[in-house]
Write a protein that holds these residues in place. Structure first.
Motif, PDB file in Angstrom:
ATOM      1  N   ILE A  37       6.861  14.274 -12.882  1.00 30.86           N
ATOM      2  CA  ILE A  37       7.451  14.037 -11.561  1.00 30.86           C
ATOM      3  C   ILE A  37       6.461  13.311 -10.658  1.00 30.86           C
ATOM      4  O   ILE A  37       5.251  13.449 -10.819  1.00 30.86           O
ATOM      5  CB  ILE A  37       7.915  15.344 -10.879  1.00 30.86           C
ATOM      6  N   ALA A  38       7.013  12.548  -9.710  1.00 34.11           N
ATOM      7  CA  ALA A  38       6.163  11.828  -8.766  1.00 34.11           C
ATOM      8  C   ALA A  38       6.985  11.439  -7.551  1.00 34.11           C
ATOM      9  O   ALA A  38       8.219  11.362  -7.615  1.00 34.11           O
ATOM     10  CB  ALA A  38       5.589  10.569  -9.417  1.00 34.11           C
ATOM     11  N   ALA A  39       6.286  11.196  -6.462  1.00 37.82           N
ATOM     12  CA  ALA A  39       6.906  10.623  -5.265  1.00 37.82           C
ATOM     13  C   ALA A  39       6.027   9.468  -4.816  1.00 37.82           C
ATOM     14  O   ALA A  39       4.811   9.613  -4.689  1.00 37.82           O
ATOM     15  CB  ALA A  39       7.044  11.660  -4.162  1.00 37.82           C
ATOM     16  N   GLU A  96      11.505   9.379  -4.753  1.00 37.77           N
ATOM     17  CA  GLU A  96      11.179  10.474  -5.666  1.00 37.77           C
ATOM     18  C   GLU A  96      11.621  10.074  -7.075  1.00 37.77           C
ATOM     19  O   GLU A  96      12.700   9.511  -7.271  1.00 37.77           O
ATOM     20  CB  GLU A  96      11.905  11.737  -5.211  1.00 37.77           C
ATOM     21  N   CYS A  97      10.761  10.360  -8.058  1.00 42.39           N
ATOM     22  CA  CYS A  97      10.968   9.832  -9.405  1.00 42.39           C
ATOM     23  C   CYS A  97      10.662  10.853 -10.493  1.00 42.39           C
ATOM     24  O   CYS A  97       9.933  11.813 -10.267  1.00 42.39           O
ATOM     25  CB  CYS A  97      10.047   8.634  -9.638  1.00 42.39           C
ATOM     26  N   VAL A 118       0.872  -1.179   0.000  1.00 40.07           N
ATOM     27  CA  VAL A 118       0.000   0.000   0.000  1.00 40.07           C
ATOM     28  C   VAL A 118       0.905   1.225   0.000  1.00 40.07           C
ATOM     29  O   VAL A 118       1.782   1.352   0.866  1.00 40.07           O
ATOM     30  CB  VAL A 118      -0.940   0.009   1.224  1.00 40.07           C
ATOM     31  N   TYR A 119       0.708   2.085  -0.975  1.00 43.36           N
ATOM     32  CA  TYR A 119       1.558   3.257  -1.181  1.00 43.36           C
ATOM     33  C   TYR A 119       0.688   4.484  -1.403  1.00 43.36           C
ATOM     34  O   TYR A 119      -0.465   4.359  -1.797  1.00 43.36           O
ATOM     35  CB  TYR A 119       2.440   3.062  -2.426  1.00 43.36           C
ATOM     36  N   VAL A 120       1.282   5.658  -1.224  1.00 40.52           N
ATOM     37  CA  VAL A 120       0.623   6.895  -1.624  1.00 40.52           C
ATOM     38  C   VAL A 120       1.507   7.530  -2.687  1.00 40.52           C
ATOM     39  O   VAL A 120       2.699   7.776  -2.455  1.00 40.52           O
ATOM     40  CB  VAL A 120       0.398   7.858  -0.443  1.00 40.52           C
ATOM     41  N   LEU A 121       0.939   7.763  -3.850  1.00 39.51           N
ATOM     42  CA  LEU A 121       1.635   8.383  -4.967  1.00 39.51           C
ATOM     43  C   LEU A 121       1.212   9.840  -5.042  1.00 39.51           C
ATOM     44  O   LEU A 121       0.018  10.146  -5.020  1.00 39.51           O
ATOM     45  CB  LEU A 121       1.269   7.661  -6.267  1.00 39.51           C
ATOM     46  N   ALA A 170      10.416  18.779  -6.956  1.00 39.74           N
ATOM     47  CA  ALA A 170       9.226  19.589  -6.673  1.00 39.74           C
ATOM     48  C   ALA A 170       7.991  18.730  -6.421  1.00 39.74           C
ATOM     49  O   ALA A 170       6.910  19.253  -6.187  1.00 39.74           O
ATOM     50  CB  ALA A 170       8.950  20.643  -7.746  1.00 39.74           C
ATOM     51  N   ALA A 171       8.132  17.403  -6.463  1.00 41.45           N
ATOM     52  CA  ALA A 171       7.014  16.529  -6.096  1.00 41.45           C
ATOM     53  C   ALA A 171       6.739  16.686  -4.602  1.00 41.45           C
ATOM     54  O   ALA A 171       7.662  16.880  -3.811  1.00 41.45           O
ATOM     55  CB  ALA A 171       7.342  15.069  -6.417  1.00 41.45           C
ATOM     56  N   PRO A 172       5.473  16.594  -4.183  1.00 43.12           N
ATOM     57  CA  PRO A 172       5.140  16.714  -2.763  1.00 43.12           C
ATOM     58  C   PRO A 172       5.613  15.486  -1.983  1.00 43.12           C
ATOM     59  O   PRO A 172       5.293  14.349  -2.343  1.00 43.12           O
ATOM     60  CB  PRO A 172       3.616  16.796  -2.742  1.00 43.12           C
ATOM     61  N   ILE A 173       6.358  15.722  -0.909  1.00 47.63           N
ATOM     62  CA  ILE A 173       6.850  14.658  -0.027  1.00 47.63           C
ATOM     63  C   ILE A 173       6.048  14.728   1.271  1.00 47.63           C
ATOM     64  O   ILE A 173       6.116  15.731   1.988  1.00 47.63           O
ATOM     65  CB  ILE A 173       8.359  14.803   0.267  1.00 47.63           C
TER      66      ILE A 173
END
Length: 159
Positions: A65-67, A116-117, A17-20, A104-107
């Motif tokens: 971008i994504a985290a 971070e990707c 289970v992840y949050v993207l 700049a992706a939200p962490i």
């Protein structure tokens, strides 16, 4: 094929289970996702199936971008917050505090680890999810924890 048996069988696949999260200009996207896997060592790549109608998919397609945040077994309440549409306010997404990452992706501050990707490729599956190939550019594990899986939760996704 018996639909019930197919559903039962596919739900036995182990999923975390992840949050993207993602952002594009002044819009944010965030969602709980479960279909994620490492796809390559060199370069370090992940693959995630993301619902194409979701705000997070629209943001990551636009911004690249994504985290990906790993949820711990005792954080079901946080994962549940991201079942809903994205609600961003200054410094929070769905009530969870965040800071801007290297891309700049939200962490998200309260989750124990994130990756971070940058989007490497999006594969259109002609289904309700697309496969997003993500190149890892940063990772952080803030503490030791046991990751939450669908099997540990009251939820079912898949089948």
């Amino acid at each position: 094929m018996d639909i019930k048996i197919r559903q039962q069988t596919l739900r036995k696949l182990s999923n975390g289970v992840y949050v993207l999260t993602s952002r594009c200009t002044d819009r944010y996207g965030a969602a709980t996702v479960t279909w994620v896997s490492q796809a390559s060592f060199k370069p370090p790549l992940l693959m995630a199936a993301v619902r194409t109608e979701s705000n997070v998919f629209k943001c990551l397609r636009e911004s690249g971008i994504a985290a990906l945040h790993i949820v711990s077994v005792e954080q079901q309440d946080i994962a549940r917050r991201f079942f809903c549409p994205t609600d961003a306010a200054p410094g929070t997404i769905n009530g969870e505090p965040f800071a801007e990452g290297r891309t700049a992706a939200p962490i998200l501050a309260n989750l124990p680890a994130h990756i971070e990707c940058r989007v490497q490729q999006i594969v259109d599956t002609d289904g309700d999810h697309a496969i997003v190939i993500l190149r890892v550019v940063e990772a952080e594990c803030r503490r030791q924890f046991r990751p939450l899986t669908i099997a540990d939760s009251p939820w079912e996704y898949g089948g």
